[in-house]
Every structure is written in C-alpha cells, then in structure tokens.
Design a protein around this motif. Structure first.
Motif, PDB file in Angstrom:
ATOM      1  N   TYR A  75     108.113  59.873  50.224  1.00 37.40           N
ATOM      2  CA  TYR A  75     108.602  59.913  48.840  1.00 37.40           C
ATOM      3  C   TYR A  75     109.960  59.242  48.719  1.00 37.40           C
ATOM      4  O   TYR A  75     110.250  58.583  47.708  1.00 37.40           O
ATOM      5  N   ARG A  76     110.784  59.376  49.744  1.00 37.67           N
ATOM      6  CA  ARG A  76     112.064  58.677  49.737  1.00 37.67           C
ATOM      7  C   ARG A  76     111.863  57.159  49.796  1.00 37.67           C
ATOM      8  O   ARG A  76     112.633  56.401  49.187  1.00 37.67           O
ATOM      9  N   THR A 114     111.011  56.024  46.381  1.00 38.06           N
ATOM     10  CA  THR A 114     112.231  56.074  45.581  1.00 38.06           C
ATOM     11  C   THR A 114     113.126  54.880  45.895  1.00 38.06           C
ATOM     12  O   THR A 114     113.667  54.237  44.978  1.00 38.06           O
ATOM     13  N   VAL A 169     115.162  61.171  44.273  1.00 33.66           N
ATOM     14  CA  VAL A 169     113.840  61.409  44.860  1.00 33.66           C
ATOM     15  C   VAL A 169     113.063  62.503  44.143  1.00 33.66           C
ATOM     16  O   VAL A 169     111.826  62.418  44.028  1.00 33.66           O
ATOM     17  N   SER A 170     113.733  63.521  43.633  1.00 32.95           N
ATOM     18  CA  SER A 170     113.001  64.574  42.918  1.00 32.95           C
ATOM     19  C   SER A 170     112.341  64.027  41.662  1.00 32.95           C
ATOM     20  O   SER A 170     111.212  64.413  41.321  1.00 32.95           O
ATOM     21  N   SER A 214     109.336  61.743  42.804  1.00 35.41           N
ATOM     22  CA  SER A 214     108.232  62.503  43.389  1.00 35.41           C
ATOM     23  C   SER A 214     107.560  63.439  42.397  1.00 35.41           C
ATOM     24  O   SER A 214     106.509  64.010  42.695  1.00 35.41           O
ATOM     25  N   SER A 215     108.135  63.594  41.210  1.00 33.19           N
ATOM     26  CA  SER A 215     107.506  64.453  40.202  1.00 33.19           C
ATOM     27  C   SER A 215     106.385  63.751  39.451  1.00 33.19           C
ATOM     28  O   SER A 215     105.578  64.407  38.783  1.00 33.19           O
ATOM     29  N   VAL A 245     102.523  58.974  41.629  1.00 32.68           N
ATOM     30  CA  VAL A 245     103.171  58.857  42.938  1.00 32.68           C
ATOM     31  C   VAL A 245     102.604  59.893  43.894  1.00 32.68           C
ATOM     32  O   VAL A 245     102.238  59.590  45.035  1.00 32.68           O
ATOM     33  N   ARG A 246     102.503  61.121  43.436  1.00 34.42           N
ATOM     34  CA  ARG A 246     102.020  62.184  44.311  1.00 34.42           C
ATOM     35  C   ARG A 246     100.570  61.956  44.703  1.00 34.42           C
ATOM     36  O   ARG A 246     100.192  62.168  45.864  1.00 34.42           O
ATOM     37  N   MET A 280     100.519  59.317  47.454  1.00 35.95           N
ATOM     38  CA  MET A 280     101.045  59.811  48.728  1.00 35.95           C
ATOM     39  C   MET A 280     100.105  60.829  49.365  1.00 35.95           C
ATOM     40  O   MET A 280      99.900  60.818  50.581  1.00 35.95           O
ATOM     41  N   ASP A 293     112.137  70.690  41.761  1.00 37.36           N
ATOM     42  CA  ASP A 293     110.920  70.655  42.566  1.00 37.36           C
ATOM     43  C   ASP A 293     109.975  71.816  42.252  1.00 37.36           C
ATOM     44  O   ASP A 293     108.757  71.655  42.298  1.00 37.36           O
TER      45      ASP A 293
END
Length: 222
Positions: free
Chosen positions: A38-39, A42, A94-95, A98-99, A103-104, A107, A178
């Motif tokens: 996730y980083r 970002t 990153v939060s 990743s929200s 993206v999720r 991944m 998160d």
C-alpha cells in the motif's frame, strides 16, 4: 513447499511487520509485508503528482504498477523505493490511498496470489485475517497503546526534534482513519488471538504467536 498460513494484523506501529518476519524465519516460511504494498501505491500516486484522495487515480496506479518485495527491498516498476515508501509524505498519505476500494481489491488479489504460489507463509497488515485470508491457520492481532507505539517509533529513529506527543497524535489519527473506513476497516477477526504488546519484548511476542499456532493444532511436517 508448504507451511502454515498466518495472518498478523494490527494498527500502525504495533510491530506486526517485525514480528511477522521473525515468525516466518523461525518457521522457515516466506513473509509478505502487505503494508509495503500500500505504501508503494501511495508512493506511485505522489510521484506522479496525483491526489491521494482521488479514488480513480489511486486505483489506476494500483493496477498499473509492478511491485516486487524481496529480501527486504521494495521496487516499483524496477525502481528501488525501499527508503522512500517509509518517508513522511507517504506515511501521511497511505491511509487515504489504502481506503479506496479499487486499491484494496487489487492488493488483495495480489496477496492471495502470493500465498497460493508460496503454499504457506506469514502476511501482516490490517485486513489479512478479516478479508485476505479468512481461513488462515492462525489469526493474530497485535496492538499497543498509541503512547507505547510512539515511544517505539522514537527508539527506531532517535532525533533531537522528535515530538512524542505529535507522533502519538498522528498514530491515533491513523487508527481512526483505518478503523472507520467503509471498505476493509481495521479490526480484529472474530476468531483472532489478541496480543497486547505494551509490556512484551519482541522475542516474547514471537514466542506467543508460535505458541498460539501450536495451540491451534499446527504441527510442522517431519
């Protein structure tokens, strides 16, 4: 090769990546730091001048880039970003990145492919036990108070200008982001083993995870 499937979740600064690496080494199985994935997304969004809150841009970046995590190094499209993804700009964004559901989803697909190819291993993140690997042999949720986690950050990067209160506040902010996001929020799986690490050393936490794995019935093949 085959081995146990272990999901280690927890909030920012809980030590889950360190513990996951050590557990994997003790069991001689591979480890995947999903937070680095996730980083990496970002970093790609920021490097391209994008807005971390733009769901479409973040989703497009997640689908376009190739992330390789190996031997402690992280590359994005062949570029070593191991240090850059741990920088303050990526940490602050990153939060948000990743929200985004796109993206999720991307991944999670990669993470499931990874464990299928590996035949077992240790994954750490925020939704491994709840979303990525709900059938893991062991689900552990590591946590500690924001103050403890801030102190650990200071121990890792001692700096005369380190503001413990500011770092603690930032950790609490990330916890809120998160845990309150709509898609795959940070929370322990219903059957996860909760491990509060405030008063435990690293080796003690590793021993606890391995003991819980044995208690769950896993025995290494001879």
């Amino acid at each position: 090769m085959s081995g146990p499937v272990i999901a280690i979740d927890g909030p920012a600064g809980s030590g889950k990546s360190t513990i996951a690496r050590m557990v994997a080494a003790r069991l001689d199985v591979p480890h995947l730091d999903t937070g680095a994935m996730y980083r990496s997304v970002t970093w790609a969004v920021l490097d391209g001048g994008g807005d971390p809150t733009d769901a479409d841009a973040a989703g497009a970046a997640a689908q376009a880039i190739t992330i390789v995590i190996e031997d402690g190094r992280v590359t994005v499209d062949g570029r070593d970003v191991t240090s850059e993804i741990r920088g303050p700009e990526v940490t602050a964004a990153v939060s948000a990145v990743s929200s985004h559901p796109a993206v999720r989803s991307e991944m999670v697909r990669h993470q499931r492919d990874w464990i299928a190819r590996a035949g077992g291993g240790v994954l750490d993140g925020r939704d491994i036990g709840t979303v990525v690997l709900p059938d893991a042999d062991l689900k552990a949720y590591l946590t500690a108070t924001p103050r403890t986690r801030a102190r650990r950050r200071f121990a890792e990067t001692p700096d005369s200008e380190f503001d413990l209160d500011a770092v603690e506040a930032d950790i609490a902010r990330r916890d809120e982001l998160d845990s309150s996001r709509e898609h795959s929020p940070l929370r322990p799986a219903d059957d996860a083993v909760m491990i509060w690490t405030d008063d435990l050393g690293i080796d003690e936490v590793v021993d606890r995870v391995l003991a819980e794995l044995r208690a769950a019935g896993y025995r290494p093949s001879s």
